[in-house]
Design an enzyme around this catalytic site. Sequence first.
Site, mmCIF file in Angstrom:
data_model
loop_
_atom_site.group_PDB
_atom_site.id
_atom_site.type_symbol
_atom_site.label_atom_id
_atom_site.label_comp_id
_atom_site.label_asym_id
_atom_site.label_seq_id
_atom_site.Cartn_x
_atom_site.Cartn_y
_atom_site.Cartn_z
ATOM 1 N N LYS A 78 0.864 -1.176 0.000
ATOM 2 C CA LYS A 78 0.000 0.000 0.000
ATOM 3 C C LYS A 78 0.900 1.225 0.000
ATOM 4 O O LYS A 78 1.893 1.276 0.740
ATOM 5 C CB LYS A 78 -0.876 -0.017 1.261
ATOM 6 C CG LYS A 78 -1.834 1.159 1.385
ATOM 7 C CD LYS A 78 -2.710 1.028 2.637
ATOM 8 C CE LYS A 78 -3.719 2.153 2.735
ATOM 9 N NZ LYS A 78 -4.584 2.029 3.941
ATOM 10 N N SER A 168 -9.516 2.211 3.024
ATOM 11 C CA SER A 168 -8.633 2.916 2.142
ATOM 12 C C SER A 168 -7.639 2.021 1.417
ATOM 13 O O SER A 168 -7.003 2.469 0.451
ATOM 14 C CB SER A 168 -7.863 3.976 2.928
ATOM 15 O OG SER A 168 -7.043 3.349 3.911
ATOM 16 N N SER A 192 -9.686 -0.112 7.381
ATOM 17 C CA SER A 192 -9.163 -0.103 6.013
ATOM 18 C C SER A 192 -8.455 -1.366 5.551
ATOM 19 O O SER A 192 -8.091 -1.458 4.379
ATOM 20 C CB SER A 192 -8.218 1.074 5.821
ATOM 21 O OG SER A 192 -8.973 2.235 5.617
HETATM 22 N N1 GLN Z 1 -13.065 4.580 6.542
HETATM 23 C C1 GLN Z 1 -12.333 5.079 7.667
HETATM 24 C C2 GLN Z 1 -11.920 6.506 7.421
HETATM 25 O O1 GLN Z 1 -12.255 7.025 6.422
HETATM 26 C C3 GLN Z 1 -11.144 4.215 7.965
HETATM 27 C C4 GLN Z 1 -9.955 4.477 7.148
HETATM 28 C C5 GLN Z 1 -8.766 3.660 7.554
HETATM 29 O O2 GLN Z 1 -8.900 2.669 8.267
HETATM 30 N N2 GLN Z 1 -7.603 4.092 7.126
HETATM 31 O O3 GLN Z 1 -11.271 7.109 8.212
#
Ligand code: GLN
Length: 514
Positions: A78, A168, A192
């Site tokens: 990532k 994400s 995420s």
């Molecule tokens: N969907 C969550 C956010 O937008 C989690 C994102 C993540 O875990 N990086 O913050």
Amino acid sequence: MTAVLKLGVAGLSRALAAREISSVELTQGLLAGIDAHSDLGAFLCTDADHALAEARAADAAIAAGSAGPLTGVPIAHKDIFVTDHARSGLPSTAGSKMLAGYASPFDATVVARLGAGEAGPAGRGPGAGMVTLGKLNCDEFAMGSSNENSAFGPVLNPWDRQRVPGGSSGGSAAAVAARLVPAATGTDTGGSIRQPASFTGITGIKPTYGVCSRYGMIAFASSLDQAGPMARSAEDCAMLLSAMSGFDARDATSAERPPQDYAALMRKARAGASAAKPLQGLRVGLPKEFFPAALAADVNGAVRAALAELEKLGATLVDVSLPRTELSIPVYYIIAPAEASSNLGRFDGVKFGHRAAQYADLMEMYKKSRAEGFGPEVKRRIMIGTYVLSHGYYDAYYLQAQKLRRMIADDFQACFSAGAQGCDLIAGPVAPTVAWKLGEQGDDPLQAYLADIFTLPASLAGLPGMSVPAGLGAHGMPVGLQLIGNYFDEGTLLHTAHALQQATDFHLRTPQGY
Ligand code: GLN
């Protein structure tokens, strides 16, 4: 040859050891597939020369008999993990225009430990010898649930290219689901790893906060950010987690524990278990708040069917309650932006990344650089975070959120504690629906925030959580079963997921055309 290319981590480890394929052939084959499917948007960059050099070194180690189980197996990261540009040829962008083309002078600890070089800076001898194929698309600074917030364009879900892969870590999920790469790293701040794994039918684990080093992971919300593997199976995840985890003196919140062999923990038989009932005695708590009336019927059906499989394998299902589940949304969307607003202060046009071309004075340079470099979701969170931390609002929002965070963690402990409930695991859905269509949420960020309801509680508590494929729901889209364990009990999560995957084939389903 093409069949070998589609194997997972454990399968490739065996194929490389048996000389059915070389790491160079594997690397070439997978890079060709990545090129052929570039329209998915999963990869932001690859570097064939560096990857092939690593593959040649891996083949030499295999020939010399000095290879470990992961030597020569390809992986992609990532793009929230920094990669030493001189070593890998790969930039590090966090999915942001702010860092477009940024050349990191070092590798994140997780990258170094999995990788081909000496993991010297990480302080633990040579890396596991995996070949880095490239960097994967993600929401900008890991903020999002659909990968539509990347400055470099969205990622498409290989199961239905009109749908999002989740976020994400959407690039990681799509790449593994489309069989472009056997495994990828992800990060999970509020879901995420788990949510994109669920949306794409792969297996992902977010370990206990502190298990994987955050050194070199571009920070979003430091008290929540945690790295983990995304792959096809619990077995693959266990192999990767053993290599990427462990104490790192460069991360002040790294847990000081001896290295763990997660594959051994995954295989360790439970007391009283048998071949037919490997999960005998396992108590799985089902929080009623994770099965609300509004839960999509297809998700409910798939999750219940997977739970019935766990029961067949010997597990006992217990009704429990996590009464503050709903509050985890406002609590997270105060704490995470607060920490983000502080972490992103470093992007000022001076030390890192984008600088505006024209400005009258220093203040204008800061303002223009940040206005141009950050996308709308990142700006929204910086504003919310700055607001909740400001004088006069700190007590009303941030401090209250921190108090509730502790109560959310306490609710889990009530389920795990040896009293009436005494659960080994908590289970439920990962997300309230299957993957939605690109653009479907329009300009309403609240829609996405609300869909995080089942992943946020474990994140706020710092507990390990996993997404395990549980079959297909509406529109033939994958559904994930979420398993949440007590602190440092990744072994029970992996053992349970592995038992399920030995008995079912949910995790073997592949999107058509890949
Ligand atoms: N969907 C969550 C956010 O937008 C989690 C994102 C993540 O875990 N990086 O913050």
